[in-house]
Each structure stands twice: as structure tokens, then as C-alpha cells.
Scaffold this active site. Structure first.
Site, PDB file in Angstrom:
ATOM      1  N   SER A 136      35.678  67.926  11.964  1.00  0.00           N
ATOM      2  CA  SER A 136      34.651  66.917  11.656  1.00  0.00           C
ATOM      3  C   SER A 136      35.306  65.548  11.646  1.00  0.00           C
ATOM      4  CB  SER A 136      34.052  67.196  10.273  1.00  0.00           C
ATOM      5  OG  SER A 136      33.293  66.089   9.823  1.00  0.00           O
ATOM      6  N   TYR A 149      35.406  68.299   1.080  1.00  0.00           N
ATOM      7  CA  TYR A 149      34.921  68.664   2.423  1.00  0.00           C
ATOM      8  C   TYR A 149      35.849  68.057   3.487  1.00  0.00           C
ATOM      9  CZ  TYR A 149      32.138  68.985   6.654  1.00  0.00           C
ATOM     10  OH  TYR A 149      31.735  69.237   7.942  1.00  0.00           O
TER      11      TYR A 149
HETATM   12  P1  NDP Z   1      24.469  74.848   9.673  1.00  0.00           P
HETATM   13  O1  NDP Z   1      24.288  74.824   8.189  1.00  0.00           O
HETATM   14  O2  NDP Z   1      23.269  74.677  10.523  1.00  0.00           O
HETATM   15  O3  NDP Z   1      25.220  76.208  10.092  1.00  0.00           O
HETATM   16  C1  NDP Z   1      26.282  76.694   9.325  1.00  0.00           C
HETATM   17  C2  NDP Z   1      26.553  78.133   9.713  1.00  0.00           C
HETATM   18  O4  NDP Z   1      27.674  78.612   8.944  1.00  0.00           O
HETATM   19  C3  NDP Z   1      25.393  79.067   9.433  1.00  0.00           C
HETATM   20  O5  NDP Z   1      25.165  79.867  10.580  1.00  0.00           O
HETATM   21  C4  NDP Z   1      25.865  79.931   8.274  1.00  0.00           C
HETATM   22  O6  NDP Z   1      25.355  81.246   8.416  1.00  0.00           O
HETATM   23  C5  NDP Z   1      27.391  79.932   8.488  1.00  0.00           C
HETATM   24  N1  NDP Z   1      28.104  80.198   7.245  1.00  0.00           N
HETATM   25  C6  NDP Z   1      28.219  79.404   6.149  1.00  0.00           C
HETATM   26  N2  NDP Z   1      28.904  80.029   5.185  1.00  0.00           N
HETATM   27  C7  NDP Z   1      29.234  81.259   5.669  1.00  0.00           C
HETATM   28  C8  NDP Z   1      29.941  82.371   5.153  1.00  0.00           C
HETATM   29  N3  NDP Z   1      30.458  82.358   3.896  1.00  0.00           N
HETATM   30  N4  NDP Z   1      30.085  83.475   5.914  1.00  0.00           N
HETATM   31  C9  NDP Z   1      29.581  83.502   7.171  1.00  0.00           C
HETATM   32  N5  NDP Z   1      28.915  82.492   7.719  1.00  0.00           N
HETATM   33  C10 NDP Z   1      28.732  81.364   6.976  1.00  0.00           C
HETATM   34  O7  NDP Z   1      25.549  73.724   9.970  1.00  0.00           O
HETATM   35  P2  NDP Z   1      26.218  73.214  11.350  1.00  0.00           P
HETATM   36  O8  NDP Z   1      25.865  74.072  12.488  1.00  0.00           O
HETATM   37  O9  NDP Z   1      25.949  71.767  11.428  1.00  0.00           O
HETATM   38  O10 NDP Z   1      27.747  73.385  10.975  1.00  0.00           O
HETATM   39  C11 NDP Z   1      28.631  74.159  11.762  1.00  0.00           C
HETATM   40  C12 NDP Z   1      30.035  73.638  11.541  1.00  0.00           C
HETATM   41  O11 NDP Z   1      30.122  72.297  12.003  1.00  0.00           O
HETATM   42  C13 NDP Z   1      30.487  73.603  10.090  1.00  0.00           C
HETATM   43  O12 NDP Z   1      31.827  74.018  10.033  1.00  0.00           O
HETATM   44  C14 NDP Z   1      30.344  72.135   9.699  1.00  0.00           C
HETATM   45  O13 NDP Z   1      31.237  71.787   8.673  1.00  0.00           O
HETATM   46  C15 NDP Z   1      30.690  71.471  11.008  1.00  0.00           C
HETATM   47  N6  NDP Z   1      30.190  70.121  11.187  1.00  0.00           N
HETATM   48  C16 NDP Z   1      28.856  69.820  11.035  1.00  0.00           C
HETATM   49  C17 NDP Z   1      28.427  68.515  11.249  1.00  0.00           C
HETATM   50  C18 NDP Z   1      27.004  68.103  11.049  1.00  0.00           C
HETATM   51  O14 NDP Z   1      26.752  66.907  10.806  1.00  0.00           O
HETATM   52  N7  NDP Z   1      26.030  68.991  11.181  1.00  0.00           N
HETATM   53  C19 NDP Z   1      29.349  67.480  11.688  1.00  0.00           C
HETATM   54  C20 NDP Z   1      30.716  67.902  11.777  1.00  0.00           C
HETATM   55  C21 NDP Z   1      31.103  69.176  11.574  1.00  0.00           C
HETATM   56  P3  NDP Z   1      24.751  82.133   7.231  1.00  0.00           P
HETATM   57  O15 NDP Z   1      24.198  81.208   6.199  1.00  0.00           O
HETATM   58  O16 NDP Z   1      23.730  82.980   7.914  1.00  0.00           O
HETATM   59  O17 NDP Z   1      25.920  82.927   6.760  1.00  0.00           O
HETATM   60  C1  8X3 Z   2      29.817  66.389   8.912  1.00  0.00           C
HETATM   61  C2  8X3 Z   2      29.834  64.981   9.364  1.00  0.00           C
HETATM   62  O1  8X3 Z   2      29.869  62.569   8.561  1.00  0.00           O
HETATM   63  O2  8X3 Z   2      28.494  64.167   7.320  1.00  0.00           O
HETATM   64  O3  8X3 Z   2      31.066  66.957   9.034  1.00  0.00           O
HETATM   65  O4  8X3 Z   2      30.895  64.250   7.129  1.00  0.00           O
HETATM   66  S1  8X3 Z   2      29.778  63.939   8.029  1.00  0.00           S
END
Ligand code: NDP
Ligand code: 8X3
Length: 253
Positions: A136, A149
Site C-alpha cells: 500500500s 496498518y
Molecule cells: P476488501 O475488504 O474488499 O477485501 C479484503 C479481502 O481480504 C476479503 O476478501 C477478505 O475475505 C480477505 N480477508 C481479510 N481477513 C482475512 C482473513 N483473516 N483470512 C482470510 N481472508 C481474509 O479490501 P481490498 O480488496 O481493498 O484489499 C485487498 C488488499 O489490498 C488488502 O491487503 C489491503 O490492505 C490492500 N490495499 C487496499 C487499498 C484500498 O484502498 N482498498 C489500497 C492499498 C492496499 P473474507 O472476509 O471473506 O475472509
Molecule cells: C489503503 C490505502 O491510503 O487508505 O492501503 O492507506 S490508504
């Protein structure tokens, strides 16, 4: 046929990648805790070769069980996409919830390590494969409330680069994808289900979409085998940096 294992396939980036890789003829291993979501996605992708694995990546035993139960045709994994992860809360460090911090460490760091350690030996043995991690911008840049985070995502960045160092000469590739603001379920999770607060994060601007990130990941995955993209930082145009805040003392009159 190539196989991709996607953690966090039930939502956001993971789900968008499942759709895009499926459209390009890949075999999919879809992982997450929400079985209903994964089943609905598998149904949507009918005609594609899909294996669903319902488990919590924080539990190393469940990770091992998932791997040992993979059907034969899914055992040769070409790409491990570590997308599962989350942010919880935006409180300053001095008032943040320690349980939230532990959950982020257990998921974003330990879960990602369990998955990587489980899948890597097969890739090294075959002399090819790719690990694509979701870091991120929060791992590269500080912001108020980013505390634990951002720390977990800085780990993911450094871990990704150190993987490359260890994998020197094996043919296995590693990339860290570092998105900024992207509209998925991320903010709803971060604010513990407060949808209004989550919506306010994206109000009046165009955030990245899950499809934007999936296209980037697909591009990384489809580079020729001699090319390694180390990291990609990607932000919406509407997001950038501000000046360092300076705290000034009130002048005595
Ligand atoms: P979402 O919340 O849409 O998806 C997160 C996914 O992670 C879900 O499918 C969830 O599945 C899974 N997950 C969470 N905890 C667990 C666990 N303990 N075991 C198994 N699966 C888990 O978020 P994003 O798609 O946006 O995020 C994906 C990645 O990208 C993350 O690592 C996030 O930190 C990163 N990210 C996101 C950004 C954003 O702004 N959206 C920006 C930068 C990075 P379930 O709940 O079914 O287990
Ligand atoms: C998620 C992006 O800017 O919310 O990783 O931290 S930000």
C-alpha cells in the site's frame, strides 16, 4: 493451463483479479472466510476451473490443511496473489485499539507469511512462479492514523524485496503492488461497518477501482518470464501529498 491462488478472493482486488484471470483462461484457487461469497463467484465464473478454499489466513494450521487438501490438478501454482488484508481503525496510536493492531499484524503480516512459506517451495522446485503481494502507499508514506496498518504494509514491501534476494537464481518472481485510495469494502471494514463514514472517504473524488488494480496485476503477471516488476505505486489522480504540518506555539502577548 496456468493456476493462480488468490487470497481475499471474496471481495475487492482479489475478486476483480479472479474475474480478469478467469476471462484470460486461468485456473483459479479462490480463498477467503466467506464461503457464500466464494461460491457465488465460482458460479458467476461458470465454465472456469475453480477450487474454493474457505479458511482464515491467520491460522497457520488451516493454511497447511488447505494446501494438503488441494486437488491434484490445482497443486502446480503459478501465481500466489496475497490480497487478503485489512485496516482497522484510524485512531491515533495513543488511543488505538490494541486488538485492532493485533488483527492487522496477524492478517497482513503473519497470514501473508504463512501463505508464502507454504507455496514457495513448489515454485522453486519447478524453477518458475510469481508471488504478487498487496502492499500500500501506507507502507511508503506516513499519515495520521496509519500507524499499525502502515507498519504492516511497510513489512510487506520489505518482505517482498527480501524474497527477491532469497529467490535469486530460482526464476521465481516477486512484485509488491502499492495502491492508494481504492473503493472496495476496505473502508467499511476499516470503520467497523460504518458505511456512511466509509462512503465519505471517496466523496467528491474518483478513487481507484478494483478493476484498475486487477488490470495492473494482470499486466505484471503477463510480462515475459525474464522481467520482474519489483514494485508499483499507484494512486488516483485526486490523491497526492501535502506540506509537512508544523505545530507552532502561541506567542505570549
Ligand atoms: P476488501 O475488504 O474488499 O477485501 C479484503 C479481502 O481480504 C476479503 O476478501 C477478505 O475475505 C480477505 N480477508 C481479510 N481477513 C482475512 C482473513 N483473516 N483470512 C482470510 N481472508 C481474509 O479490501 P481490498 O480488496 O481493498 O484489499 C485487498 C488488499 O489490498 C488488502 O491487503 C489491503 O490492505 C490492500 N490495499 C487496499 C487499498 C484500498 O484502498 N482498498 C489500497 C492499498 C492496499 P473474507 O472476509 O471473506 O475472509
Ligand atoms: C489503503 C490505502 O491510503 O487508505 O492501503 O492507506 S490508504
Amino acid at each position: 493451463m496456468n493456476t493462480i491462488l488468490i487470497t481475499g478472493a471474496s471481495s475487492g482486488f482479489g475478486k476483480a483479479c479472479a474475474q480478469l484471470f478467469a476471462a484470460n483462461g486461468w485456473r483459479l484457487i479462490l480463498c477467503g472466510r466467506r464461503k457464500d461469497r466464494l461460491e457465488a463467484l465460482a458460479e458467476e465464473l461458470s465454465g472456469v476451473s475453480v477450487h474454493i478454499a474457505v479458511f482464515d489466513i491467520r491460522d497457520g494450521r488451516m493454511v497447511r490443511k488447505m494446501y494438503s487438501e488441494l486437488p491434484e490438478e490445482f497443486r502446480r501454482i503459478d501465481i500466489l496473489l496475497n490480497s487478503a488484508g485489512l485496516a482497522l481503525g484510524m485512531q491515533p496510536a495513543q488511543t488505538a485499539d490494541l486488538i485492532d493492531w493485533e488483527t492487522m499484524v496477524d492478517t497482513n503480516i503473519k497470514g501473508l507469511m504463512y501463505m508464502t512459506r507454504m507455496i514457495l517451495p513448489g515454485m522453486v522446485e519447478r524453477g518458475q512462479g510469481q508471488v504478487i503481494n498487496l502492499g500500500s502507499v501506507a507502507g511508503n508514506w506516513p499519515y495520521p492514523g496509519g500507524n499499525a496498518y502502515g507498519g504492516t504494509k511497510a513489512f510487506v514491501r520489505q518482505f517482498s524485496m527480501n524474497l527477491r534476494a532469497d529467490l535469486h537464481g530460482t526464476g521465481v518472481r516477486v512484485t509488491n503492488i502499492e495502491p492508494g485510495l481504492a473503493e472496495t469494502e476496505f473502508s467499511v471494514v476499516r470503520f467497523h461497518g460504518d458505511k456512511d463514514r466509509a462512503d465519505s472517504v471517496y466523496a467528491g473524488m474518483t478513487p481507484l477501482s478494483a478493476a484498475d488494480i486487477a488490470e495492473t496485476i494482470y499486466w505484471v503477471a503477463s510480462r515475459p518470464s525474464h522481467v520482474n516488476i519489483n514494485a508499483i505505486e499507484i494512486m488516483p489522480v485526486a490523491q497526492s501529498w501535502g506540506p509537512f504540518p508544523i505545530h507552532r506555539e502561541e506567542k505570549e502577548k
